[in-house]
Scaffold this motif. Structure first.
Motif, PDB file in Angstrom:
ATOM      1  N   GLY A  62       0.904  -1.046   0.087  1.00 22.07           N
ATOM      2  CA  GLY A  62       0.114   0.095  -0.076  1.00 22.07           C
ATOM      3  C   GLY A  62       0.820   1.151   0.000  1.00 22.07           C
ATOM      4  N   SER A  63       0.138   2.402  -0.192  1.00 22.41           N
ATOM      5  CA  SER A  63       0.649   3.779  -0.095  1.00 22.41           C
ATOM      6  C   SER A  63       0.345   4.631   0.903  1.00 22.41           C
ATOM      7  N   PRO A  64       0.782   4.548   2.162  1.00 24.19           N
ATOM      8  CA  PRO A  64       0.459   5.390   3.297  1.00 24.19           C
ATOM      9  C   PRO A  64       0.447   6.694   2.908  1.00 24.19           C
ATOM     10  N   ALA A  65      -0.453   7.539   3.773  1.00 25.25           N
ATOM     11  CA  ALA A  65      -0.206   9.094   3.797  1.00 25.25           C
ATOM     12  C   ALA A  65       0.401   9.326   4.754  1.00 25.25           C
ATOM     13  N   PHE A  66       1.167  10.725   4.718  1.00 26.40           N
ATOM     14  CA  PHE A  66       1.842  11.179   5.702  1.00 26.40           C
ATOM     15  C   PHE A  66       1.314  12.849   6.210  1.00 26.40           C
ATOM     16  N   THR A  67       1.336  13.146   7.211  1.00 24.94           N
ATOM     17  CA  THR A  67       0.957  14.438   7.459  1.00 24.94           C
ATOM     18  C   THR A  67       2.140  15.483   7.111  1.00 24.94           C
ATOM     19  N   ASN A  68       1.864  16.595   7.157  1.00 27.42           N
ATOM     20  CA  ASN A  68       3.085  17.656   6.757  1.00 27.42           C
ATOM     21  C   ASN A  68       4.345  17.533   7.718  1.00 27.42           C
ATOM     22  N   GLY A  69       3.997  16.966   8.877  1.00 36.36           N
ATOM     23  CA  GLY A  69       4.979  16.871   9.906  1.00 36.36           C
ATOM     24  C   GLY A  69       5.744  15.341   9.822  1.00 36.36           C
ATOM     25  N   GLY A  70       5.359  14.586   8.895  1.00 38.51           N
ATOM     26  CA  GLY A  70       5.950  13.402   8.628  1.00 38.51           C
ATOM     27  C   GLY A  70       5.247  12.010   9.590  1.00 38.51           C
ATOM     28  N   SER A  71       4.384  12.278  10.207  1.00 35.75           N
ATOM     29  CA  SER A  71       3.680  11.213  11.007  1.00 35.75           C
ATOM     30  C   SER A  71       2.537  10.763   9.903  1.00 35.75           C
ATOM     31  N   PRO A  72       2.514   9.212  10.207  1.00 35.16           N
ATOM     32  CA  PRO A  72       1.553   8.424   9.412  1.00 35.16           C
ATOM     33  C   PRO A  72      -0.085   9.215   9.586  1.00 35.16           C
ATOM     34  N   ALA A  73      -0.620   9.172   8.437  1.00 37.60           N
ATOM     35  CA  ALA A  73      -2.016   9.638   8.400  1.00 37.60           C
ATOM     36  C   ALA A  73      -3.084   8.716   8.257  1.00 37.60           C
ATOM     37  N   ASP A  74      -2.646   7.331   8.029  1.00 35.67           N
ATOM     38  CA  ASP A  74      -3.504   6.151   7.608  1.00 35.67           C
ATOM     39  C   ASP A  74      -3.015   5.141   8.472  1.00 35.67           C
ATOM     40  N   PHE A  75      -3.953   3.891   8.775  1.00 33.21           N
ATOM     41  CA  PHE A  75      -3.498   2.760   9.528  1.00 33.21           C
ATOM     42  C   PHE A  75      -4.037   1.522   8.806  1.00 33.21           C
ATOM     43  N   VAL A  76      -3.673   0.499   9.100  1.00 33.10           N
ATOM     44  CA  VAL A  76      -4.089  -0.835   8.425  1.00 33.10           C
ATOM     45  C   VAL A  76      -5.617  -1.070   9.484  1.00 33.10           C
ATOM     46  N   ASP A  77      -6.527  -1.412   8.710  1.00 29.84           N
ATOM     47  CA  ASP A  77      -7.776  -2.184   9.649  1.00 29.84           C
ATOM     48  C   ASP A  77      -7.737  -3.454   9.647  1.00 29.84           C
ATOM     49  N   SER A  78      -7.321  -4.198   8.471  1.00 38.85           N
ATOM     50  CA  SER A  78      -7.352  -5.444   8.658  1.00 38.85           C
ATOM     51  C   SER A  78      -6.129  -6.007   7.830  1.00 38.85           C
ATOM     52  N   ASN A  79      -5.347  -7.030   8.149  1.00 39.46           N
ATOM     53  CA  ASN A  79      -4.324  -7.674   7.529  1.00 39.46           C
ATOM     54  C   ASN A  79      -4.334  -9.157   8.133  1.00 39.46           C
ATOM     55  N   SER A  80      -5.211  -9.981   7.457  1.00 33.68           N
ATOM     56  CA  SER A  80      -5.279 -11.456   7.980  1.00 33.68           C
ATOM     57  C   SER A  80      -5.720 -12.459   6.914  1.00 33.68           C
ATOM     58  N   PRO A  81      -5.887 -13.448   7.560  1.00 35.83           N
ATOM     59  CA  PRO A  81      -6.546 -14.656   6.515  1.00 35.83           C
ATOM     60  C   PRO A  81      -8.174 -14.064   6.649  1.00 35.83           C
ATOM     61  N   SER A  82      -8.755 -14.695   5.687  1.00 35.59           N
ATOM     62  CA  SER A  82     -10.113 -13.832   5.446  1.00 35.59           C
ATOM     63  C   SER A  82     -11.154 -14.762   6.205  1.00 35.59           C
ATOM     64  N   ALA A  83     -12.140 -14.420   6.636  1.00 36.79           N
ATOM     65  CA  ALA A  83     -13.013 -15.193   7.510  1.00 36.79           C
ATOM     66  C   ALA A  83     -14.109 -15.737   6.717  1.00 36.79           C
ATOM     67  N   VAL A  84     -14.283 -15.163   5.575  1.00 34.68           N
ATOM     68  CA  VAL A  84     -15.395 -15.400   4.725  1.00 34.68           C
ATOM     69  C   VAL A  84     -14.902 -16.386   3.607  1.00 34.68           C
ATOM     70  N   THR A  85     -13.626 -15.968   2.873  1.00 30.49           N
ATOM     71  CA  THR A  85     -13.188 -16.800   1.740  1.00 30.49           C
ATOM     72  C   THR A  85     -12.039 -17.872   1.968  1.00 30.49           C
ATOM     73  N   PRO A  86     -12.442 -18.962   1.645  1.00 29.17           N
ATOM     74  CA  PRO A  86     -11.397 -19.941   1.929  1.00 29.17           C
ATOM     75  C   PRO A  86     -10.130 -19.592   1.281  1.00 29.17           C
ATOM     76  N   ASN A  87      -8.926 -19.946   1.653  1.00 25.77           N
ATOM     77  CA  ASN A  87      -7.639 -19.760   1.264  1.00 25.77           C
ATOM     78  C   ASN A  87      -7.231 -18.434   0.818  1.00 25.77           C
ATOM     79  N   ALA A  88      -7.537 -17.332   1.455  1.00 30.39           N
ATOM     80  CA  ALA A  88      -7.445 -16.172   1.101  1.00 30.39           C
ATOM     81  C   ALA A  88      -7.161 -15.173   2.056  1.00 30.39           C
ATOM     82  N   TRP A  89      -6.467 -14.016   1.667  1.00 30.76           N
ATOM     83  CA  TRP A  89      -5.804 -12.934   2.589  1.00 30.76           C
ATOM     84  C   TRP A  89      -6.456 -11.791   2.190  1.00 30.76           C
ATOM     85  N   VAL A  90      -7.075 -10.965   3.297  1.00 32.36           N
ATOM     86  CA  VAL A  90      -7.429  -9.804   3.003  1.00 32.36           C
ATOM     87  C   VAL A  90      -6.656  -8.832   3.973  1.00 32.36           C
TER      88      VAL A  90
END
Length: 108
Positions: A62-90
């Motif tokens: 991904g391409s994260p966003a940064f504030t003018n001060g250089g702090s991250p302005a976005d974060f990861v909500d999900s990074n895990s195996p899918s609970a719905v789709t077999p053999n998949a990563w979300v």
């Protein structure tokens, strides 16, 4: 066979990536990755291992966003195996786009 259990995070102004393996991975051609489509901003990306293989880990690109001060302005909500789709990563960023990456191993 070489076994790998690792978490890698690379961040910078242009890109971020994270890959996590949850089992044995070999240095031969039995393992491979599948990159899902780029999500819309704040949307979900799904990467699925094809028939004849199974999920052993995953991560994101991904391409994260940064504030003018250089702090991250976005974060990861999900990074895990899918609970719905077999053999998949979300993966999902809170604000910007992301691509899920599935680490797959061919069935023996």
């Amino acid at each position: 066979m070489r076994r790998v259990l690792s978490a890698v995070a690379v961040t910078g102004l242009a890109a971020a990536a994270c890959l996590v393996t949850a089992g044995a991975a070999s240095a031969d051609d039995s393992t491979f990755s599948v990159v899902g489509p780029e999500s819309s901003n704040g949307g979900v990306s799904l990467a699925q291992c094809p028939s004849g293989s199974h999920l052993i880990g995953g991560g994101y690109q991904g391409s994260p966003a940064f504030t003018n001060g250089g702090s991250p302005a976005d974060f990861v909500d999900s990074n895990s195996p899918s609970a719905v789709t077999p053999n998949a990563w979300v993966a999902k960023f809170h604000v910007y786009s992301v691509k899920a990456v599935a680490l797959c191993e061919r069935d023996k």
